[in-house]
Scaffold this motif. Structure first.
Motif, PDB file in Angstrom:
ATOM      1  N   ARG A  94     -16.045 -83.438 -19.371  1.00 40.32           N
ATOM      2  CA  ARG A  94     -16.970 -84.557 -19.218  1.00 40.32           C
ATOM      3  C   ARG A  94     -16.556 -85.326 -17.969  1.00 40.32           C
ATOM      4  N   TYR A  95     -17.523 -85.707 -17.132  1.00 38.71           N
ATOM      5  CA  TYR A  95     -17.142 -86.390 -15.897  1.00 38.71           C
ATOM      6  C   TYR A  95     -18.192 -87.405 -15.476  1.00 38.71           C
ATOM      7  N   LYS A  96     -17.763 -88.326 -14.612  1.00 37.59           N
ATOM      8  CA  LYS A  96     -18.635 -89.288 -13.954  1.00 37.59           C
ATOM      9  C   LYS A  96     -18.415 -89.179 -12.450  1.00 37.59           C
ATOM     10  N   HIS A  97     -19.493 -89.274 -11.700  1.00 40.87           N
ATOM     11  CA  HIS A  97     -19.419 -89.299 -10.244  1.00 40.87           C
ATOM     12  C   HIS A  97     -19.732 -90.702  -9.740  1.00 40.87           C
ATOM     13  N   LEU A  98     -18.939 -91.191  -8.799  1.00 45.34           N
ATOM     14  CA  LEU A  98     -19.283 -92.429  -8.109  1.00 45.34           C
ATOM     15  C   LEU A  98     -20.263 -92.115  -6.986  1.00 45.34           C
ATOM     16  N   ASP A  99     -20.920 -93.155  -6.471  1.00 50.13           N
ATOM     17  CA  ASP A  99     -21.933 -92.947  -5.438  1.00 50.13           C
ATOM     18  C   ASP A  99     -21.362 -92.300  -4.180  1.00 50.13           C
ATOM     19  N   GLY A 113     -19.172 -89.959  -4.162  1.00 49.37           N
ATOM     20  CA  GLY A 113     -18.786 -88.579  -4.428  1.00 49.37           C
ATOM     21  C   GLY A 113     -17.497 -88.401  -5.200  1.00 49.37           C
ATOM     22  N   ARG A 114     -16.720 -89.472  -5.343  1.00 50.76           N
ATOM     23  CA  ARG A 114     -15.486 -89.344  -6.110  1.00 50.76           C
ATOM     24  C   ARG A 114     -15.814 -89.058  -7.578  1.00 50.76           C
ATOM     25  N   GLU A 172      -8.658 -80.522 -10.365  1.00 49.23           N
ATOM     26  CA  GLU A 172      -9.170 -80.949 -11.674  1.00 49.23           C
ATOM     27  C   GLU A 172      -8.143 -81.790 -12.421  1.00 49.23           C
ATOM     28  N   LEU A 173      -6.871 -81.411 -12.329  1.00 45.89           N
ATOM     29  CA  LEU A 173      -5.824 -82.233 -12.946  1.00 45.89           C
ATOM     30  C   LEU A 173      -5.788 -83.612 -12.301  1.00 45.89           C
ATOM     31  N   ALA A 174      -5.937 -83.658 -10.979  1.00 46.48           N
ATOM     32  CA  ALA A 174      -5.930 -84.938 -10.273  1.00 46.48           C
ATOM     33  C   ALA A 174      -7.098 -85.807 -10.720  1.00 46.48           C
ATOM     34  N   ASP A 175      -8.282 -85.206 -10.853  1.00 46.44           N
ATOM     35  CA  ASP A 175      -9.462 -85.963 -11.263  1.00 46.44           C
ATOM     36  C   ASP A 175      -9.348 -86.467 -12.700  1.00 46.44           C
ATOM     37  N   ALA A 176      -8.597 -85.757 -13.533  1.00 44.71           N
ATOM     38  CA  ALA A 176      -8.419 -86.189 -14.919  1.00 44.71           C
ATOM     39  C   ALA A 176      -7.368 -87.279 -15.054  1.00 44.71           C
TER      40      ALA A 176
END
Length: 247
Positions: free
Chosen positions: A59-64, A66-67, A181-185
């Motif tokens: 499950r993810y969210k994107h900021l405007d 792109g992050r 992916e680990l960094a984004d989590a």
């Protein structure tokens, strides 16, 4: 067959053969999703519940700008929100991190299972409560734990979740996650993740090679990560609801 899902629910209570059959009947519509493809996107109108049969998703969210923030990880046996169909539109997206095979459970199908099988209903509530508890723990991770504690904590959690559905091999399990992916989590940079992995390896706490994670000494990693598994509620808290007779 949604056998991983059934194994997961039986960490709470032992299901009857009728319970299991009802779940199998409800999860009869199957779909395959390609790696890096959205299972459902923010803004979509959700009409059914997705059950992960094989593969990994998040499950993810994107900021405007792109992050991306990965909010949770889904492994085989996980429901992607048991009552998501109550919402008018999705406020987040779910993407396949690997090729994913899933079952689509309709609103009517899930409600029928819940109405006809009280034991399953209780197990589904347990699953929802554990999902919320995991989310709380991820918040603590981002707010308080060091980089090493965050990464080690996530490894401990994923290992126990996979072990609960029979997807570990001794001290090893699949871990098909990239450093990005680990960094984004975990709210860290790719460089920080790389350095932290090296620290864990040098300390002999993990071996990560070829998409597989090995934890040579789980207690040592648990201590280093300040990991307490109580939020996973894996001690069969619903044993008083166990099915009797023919199962």
């Amino acid at each position: 067959m949604p056998h991983y899902f059934i194994r997961k629910l039986e960490q709470f209570t032992k299901l009857s053969s009728d319970d299991r059959q009802a779940l199998e009947n409800a999860a009869c519509k199957r779909r395959t999703i390609a790696k890096h493809s959205d299972i459902i996107s923010e803004g979509d109108d959700p009409h059914h519940v997705n059950l992960i049969l094989d593969g990994w998703a998040c499950r993810y969210k994107h900021l405007d700008d792109g992050r991306r923030q990965i909010i949770s990880l889904f492994v085989p046996g996980d429901l992607c929100d048991s009552h998501v169909y109550l919402l008018r539109e999705m406020d987040h997206s779910i993407v396949a991190l690997t090729p994913v095979r899933l079952a689509e459970i309709s609103r009517a199908g899930l409600e029928q299972v819940a109405n006809d099988n009280v034991r399953v209903t209780k197990a589904l509530w347990w699953d929802t409560l554990v999902t919320v508890a995991v989310q709380r723990e991820w918040t603590v991770n981002l707010g308080q734990r060091t980089a090493l504690e965050r990464l080690g904590h996530l490894f401990c959690e994923l290992f126990l979740r996979l072990r609960g559905v029979g997807l570990t091999d001794g001290p090893s399990c699949e871990l098909p996650l990239t450093q990005v992916e680990l960094a984004d989590a975990l709210g860290l940079s790719n460089v920080h993740i790389n350095r932290t992995l090296q620290d864990l390896r040098r300390a002999g706490l993990v071996v990560l090679k070829g998409g597989r994670l090995t934890i040579p000494n789980f207690d040592a990693l648990r201590r280093a990560s300040l990991f307490n598994p109580n939020y996973l509620h894996l001690d069969r808290e619903g044993r008083q609801f166990d099915a009797n007779g023919s199962v």
